[in-house]
Design a protein around this motif. Structure first.
Motif, PDB file in Angstrom:
ATOM      1  N   MET A  23       0.835  -1.190   0.000  1.00 18.98           N
ATOM      2  CA  MET A  23       0.000   0.000   0.000  1.00 18.98           C
ATOM      3  C   MET A  23       0.869   1.240   0.000  1.00 18.98           C
ATOM      4  SD  MET A  23      -2.877  -1.151   2.758  1.00 18.98           S
ATOM      5  CE  MET A  23      -3.780   0.380   2.534  1.00 18.98           C
ATOM      6  N   ALA A  24       0.467   2.254  -0.756  1.00 18.19           N
ATOM      7  CA  ALA A  24       1.221   3.503  -0.788  1.00 18.19           C
ATOM      8  C   ALA A  24       1.065   4.235   0.529  1.00 18.19           C
ATOM      9  CB  ALA A  24       0.712   4.382  -1.932  1.00 18.19           C
ATOM     10  N   ASP A  25       2.164   4.825   0.985  1.00 20.54           N
ATOM     11  CA  ASP A  25       2.106   5.601   2.218  1.00 20.54           C
ATOM     12  C   ASP A  25       1.389   6.914   1.945  1.00 20.54           C
ATOM     13  OD1 ASP A  25       3.462   5.889   5.062  1.00 20.54           O
ATOM     14  OD2 ASP A  25       3.516   7.826   4.066  1.00 20.54           O
ATOM     15  N   PRO A  26       0.365   7.283   2.724  1.00 19.83           N
ATOM     16  CA  PRO A  26      -0.418   8.471   2.439  1.00 19.83           C
ATOM     17  C   PRO A  26       0.359   9.768   2.560  1.00 19.83           C
ATOM     18  CG  PRO A  26      -0.997   7.559   4.585  1.00 19.83           C
ATOM     19  CD  PRO A  26      -0.116   6.563   3.904  1.00 19.83           C
ATOM     20  N   SER A  27       1.520   9.764   3.197  1.00 18.56           N
ATOM     21  CA  SER A  27       2.290  10.988   3.345  1.00 18.56           C
ATOM     22  C   SER A  27       3.048  11.350   2.073  1.00 18.56           C
ATOM     23  CB  SER A  27       3.289  10.843   4.499  1.00 18.56           C
ATOM     24  OG  SER A  27       4.246   9.854   4.223  1.00 18.56           O
ATOM     25  N   PHE A  28       3.051  10.461   1.086  1.00 19.30           N
ATOM     26  CA  PHE A  28       3.726  10.717  -0.166  1.00 19.30           C
ATOM     27  C   PHE A  28       2.701  10.985  -1.256  1.00 19.30           C
ATOM     28  CE2 PHE A  28       7.097   8.878   2.147  1.00 19.30           C
ATOM     29  CZ  PHE A  28       8.266   9.297   1.557  1.00 19.30           C
ATOM     30  N   PRO A  29       3.003  11.923  -2.176  1.00 20.03           N
ATOM     31  CA  PRO A  29       2.090  12.166  -3.284  1.00 20.03           C
ATOM     32  C   PRO A  29       2.079  10.985  -4.229  1.00 20.03           C
ATOM     33  CG  PRO A  29       4.144  13.337  -3.634  1.00 20.03           C
ATOM     34  CD  PRO A  29       4.205  12.757  -2.242  1.00 20.03           C
ATOM     35  N   ALA A  30       0.953  10.779  -4.906  1.00 21.54           N
ATOM     36  CA  ALA A  30       0.885   9.711  -5.888  1.00 21.54           C
ATOM     37  C   ALA A  30       1.871  10.006  -7.010  1.00 21.54           C
ATOM     38  CB  ALA A  30      -0.536   9.611  -6.459  1.00 21.54           C
ATOM     39  N   SER A  31       2.556   8.987  -7.497  1.00 21.42           N
ATOM     40  CA  SER A  31       3.533   9.163  -8.552  1.00 21.42           C
ATOM     41  C   SER A  31       2.841   9.559  -9.851  1.00 21.42           C
ATOM     42  CB  SER A  31       4.298   7.853  -8.759  1.00 21.42           C
ATOM     43  OG  SER A  31       5.077   7.911  -9.930  1.00 21.42           O
ATOM     44  N   LEU A  32       3.530  10.354 -10.654  1.00 21.04           N
ATOM     45  CA  LEU A  32       3.019  10.686 -11.976  1.00 21.04           C
ATOM     46  C   LEU A  32       2.936   9.450 -12.847  1.00 21.04           C
ATOM     47  CD1 LEU A  32       4.950  14.011 -12.697  1.00 21.04           C
ATOM     48  CD2 LEU A  32       2.563  13.750 -11.999  1.00 21.04           C
ATOM     49  N   ASP A  33       3.695   8.409 -12.450  1.00 24.48           N
ATOM     50  CA  ASP A  33       3.704   7.167 -13.211  1.00 24.48           C
ATOM     51  C   ASP A  33       2.763   6.120 -12.616  1.00 24.48           C
ATOM     52  OD1 ASP A  33       7.152   7.750 -13.497  1.00 24.48           O
ATOM     53  OD2 ASP A  33       5.737   7.823 -15.154  1.00 24.48           O
ATOM     54  N   SER A  34       1.808   6.529 -11.797  1.00 25.11           N
ATOM     55  CA  SER A  34       0.986   5.578 -11.053  1.00 25.11           C
ATOM     56  C   SER A  34       0.163   4.667 -11.959  1.00 25.11           C
ATOM     57  CB  SER A  34       0.050   6.320 -10.094  1.00 25.11           C
ATOM     58  OG  SER A  34      -0.792   7.204 -10.808  1.00 25.11           O
ATOM     59  N   LYS A  35      -0.064   5.099 -13.226  1.00 25.88           N
ATOM     60  CA  LYS A  35      -0.799   4.247 -14.159  1.00 25.88           C
ATOM     61  C   LYS A  35       0.148   3.473 -15.070  1.00 25.88           C
ATOM     62  CE  LYS A  35      -4.913   7.202 -14.227  1.00 25.88           C
ATOM     63  NZ  LYS A  35      -5.850   7.999 -15.070  1.00 25.88           N
ATOM     64  N   ALA A  36       1.419   3.609 -14.833  1.00 28.80           N
ATOM     65  CA  ALA A  36       2.406   2.913 -15.643  1.00 28.80           C
ATOM     66  C   ALA A  36       2.465   1.439 -15.258  1.00 28.80           C
ATOM     67  CB  ALA A  36       3.779   3.559 -15.471  1.00 28.80           C
ATOM     68  N   SER A  37       3.209   0.694 -16.041  1.00 26.87           N
ATOM     69  CA  SER A  37       3.392  -0.722 -15.760  1.00 26.87           C
ATOM     70  C   SER A  37       4.017  -0.921 -14.390  1.00 26.87           C
ATOM     71  CB  SER A  37       4.287  -1.341 -16.833  1.00 26.87           C
ATOM     72  OG  SER A  37       4.726  -2.630 -16.443  1.00 26.87           O
ATOM     73  N   PRO A  38       3.664  -1.989 -13.680  1.00 29.32           N
ATOM     74  CA  PRO A  38       4.321  -2.282 -12.396  1.00 29.32           C
ATOM     75  C   PRO A  38       5.760  -2.763 -12.573  1.00 29.32           C
ATOM     76  CG  PRO A  38       2.817  -4.046 -12.969  1.00 29.32           C
ATOM     77  CD  PRO A  38       2.590  -2.956 -13.978  1.00 29.32           C
ATOM     78  N   PHE A  39       6.190  -2.922 -13.828  1.00 26.79           N
ATOM     79  CA  PHE A  39       7.538  -3.407 -14.112  1.00 26.79           C
ATOM     80  C   PHE A  39       8.398  -2.277 -14.671  1.00 26.79           C
ATOM     81  CE2 PHE A  39       4.441  -6.788 -15.050  1.00 26.79           C
ATOM     82  CZ  PHE A  39       4.768  -7.680 -14.049  1.00 26.79           C
ATOM     83  N   MET A  40       9.536  -2.033 -14.054  1.00 25.52           N
ATOM     84  CA  MET A  40      10.465  -1.036 -14.560  1.00 25.52           C
ATOM     85  C   MET A  40      11.179  -1.550 -15.808  1.00 25.52           C
ATOM     86  SD  MET A  40      12.216   0.764 -11.236  1.00 25.52           S
ATOM     87  CE  MET A  40      12.423  -0.635 -10.155  1.00 25.52           C
ATOM     88  N   ARG A  41      11.526  -0.613 -16.693  1.00 27.20           N
ATOM     89  CA  ARG A  41      12.248  -0.961 -17.911  1.00 27.20           C
ATOM     90  C   ARG A  41      13.624  -0.306 -17.911  1.00 27.20           C
ATOM     91  NH1 ARG A  41       8.513   0.803 -22.739  1.00 27.20           N
ATOM     92  NH2 ARG A  41       8.623   2.728 -21.516  1.00 27.20           N
ATOM     93  N   VAL A  42      14.572  -0.988 -18.544  1.00 28.29           N
ATOM     94  CA  VAL A  42      15.935  -0.483 -18.633  1.00 28.29           C
ATOM     95  C   VAL A  42      16.077   0.406 -19.855  1.00 28.29           C
ATOM     96  CG1 VAL A  42      18.336  -1.164 -19.011  1.00 28.29           C
ATOM     97  CG2 VAL A  42      16.909  -2.444 -17.398  1.00 28.29           C
ATOM     98  N   TYR A  43      16.734   1.561 -19.667  1.00 20.25           N
ATOM     99  CA  TYR A  43      16.976   2.489 -20.766  1.00 20.25           C
ATOM    100  C   TYR A  43      18.324   2.226 -21.422  1.00 20.25           C
ATOM    101  CZ  TYR A  43      17.653   6.940 -23.212  1.00 20.25           C
ATOM    102  OH  TYR A  43      17.888   7.899 -24.161  1.00 20.25           O
ATOM    103  N   GLY A  44      19.349   2.006 -20.620  1.00 23.50           N
ATOM    104  CA  GLY A  44      20.692   1.794 -21.146  1.00 23.50           C
ATOM    105  C   GLY A  44      21.693   1.717 -20.013  1.00 23.50           C
ATOM    106  N   PRO A  45      22.982   1.626 -20.346  1.00 18.14           N
ATOM    107  CA  PRO A  45      24.011   1.522 -19.305  1.00 18.14           C
ATOM    108  C   PRO A  45      24.157   2.818 -18.527  1.00 18.14           C
ATOM    109  CG  PRO A  45      25.024   1.757 -21.457  1.00 18.14           C
ATOM    110  CD  PRO A  45      23.557   1.568 -21.706  1.00 18.14           C
ATOM    111  N   SER A  46      24.619   2.694 -17.297  1.00 22.66           N
ATOM    112  CA  SER A  46      24.859   3.849 -16.448  1.00 22.66           C
ATOM    113  C   SER A  46      26.133   3.621 -15.651  1.00 22.66           C
ATOM    114  CB  SER A  46      23.683   4.066 -15.491  1.00 22.66           C
ATOM    115  OG  SER A  46      23.907   5.176 -14.651  1.00 22.66           O
ATOM    116  N   GLN A  47      26.746   4.696 -15.206  1.00 28.82           N
ATOM    117  CA  GLN A  47      27.924   4.590 -14.363  1.00 28.82           C
ATOM    118  C   GLN A  47      27.491   4.320 -12.930  1.00 28.82           C
ATOM    119  OE1 GLN A  47      30.629   7.772 -14.944  1.00 28.82           O
ATOM    120  NE2 GLN A  47      32.122   7.046 -13.447  1.00 28.82           N
ATOM    121  N   ALA A  48      28.117   3.357 -12.307  1.00 26.09           N
ATOM    122  CA  ALA A  48      27.764   2.993 -10.930  1.00 26.09           C
ATOM    123  C   ALA A  48      28.114   4.116  -9.968  1.00 26.09           C
ATOM    124  CB  ALA A  48      28.499   1.716 -10.530  1.00 26.09           C
TER     125      ALA A  48
END
Length: 215
Positions: free
Chosen positions: A22-47
């Protein structure tokens, strides 16, 4: 609680050199709240620099083991474990900055009794690995929080979605209800490698470069 403010921009420093959740009520709903529940990779990044130093001191913790492309299919009991471990770590470790503990601005390590955001994430990852979770499902992740500051969390990559274990919030949430801007995380194929995340309507490499600058 104090843990809401102690983890500052250090998570980004040095980069240039069925859920039941459940989302914590003290945080605003994400702009991506209707997005897929699965994150996608964009490309490589520096650690993150702190992570690189952590791996130098803890090579076994960063070695690929049981890394799988297939998403882990958790049982309801396994999902409950995420909540249990998140709450336990949030309450057993007292929040403190690296400067307060070690006298340096950025130091990733397993906490003993105090730690900041990445220390909480490392501890939760270690505990869940010991409980039999696959390494490919437990990924250190860097975000910008509700204040726009760098913050580290642990994300659990499962067939039910990508869940966030956060030292600021006891409830485990899907990434798209966290209210955070997700930047990068460990690769599920190699924990030493980091990847940028394609979940914020990024359309050009310039968008990635902008968030790589130190805070």
């Amino acid at each position: 609680m104090k843990r809401f403010v102690v983890c500052i921009a250090g998570a980004l420093a040095g980069i240039v050199a069925s859920s039941g959740a459940m989302a914590d009520p003290s945080f605003p709903a994400s702009l991506d709240s209707k997005a897929s529940p699965f994150m996608r990779v964009y490309g490589p990044s520096q650690a993150p620099y702190g992570f690189v130093r952590f791996c130098e001191s803890n090579p076994q913790a960063c070695a690929p083991q049981r890394m799988e492309d297939v998403r882990f299919q958790p049982t309801p009991e396994r999902l409950s474990e995420l909540d249990e471990v998140n709450r336990w770590a949030n309450h057993v470790i007292a929040p403190a900055t690296d400067q307060e503990i070690y006298g340096v601005s950025e130091f990733w390590t397993y906490p003993v009794d105090r730690g900041d955001c990445e220390d909480y994430a490392l501890l939760k990852q270690s505990v869940l690995l010991a409980r039999g979770w696959p390494k490919s499902s437990l990924l250190l992740t860097v975000v910008r929080d509700e204040k726009g500051e760098g913050h580290a969390v642990l994300t659990a990559r499962t067939a039910q979605g990508d869940f966030v274990l956060d030292n600021k919030v006891d409830d485990v949430r899907l990434w798209n209800t966290s209210g955070y801007y997700f930047i990068m995380r460990q690769s599920y194929l190699d924990p030493r490698v980091w990847v940028s995340l394609d979940i914020n309507d990024r359309t050009a490499p310039d968008a990635i470069a902008g968030v790589r600058e130190p805070h």
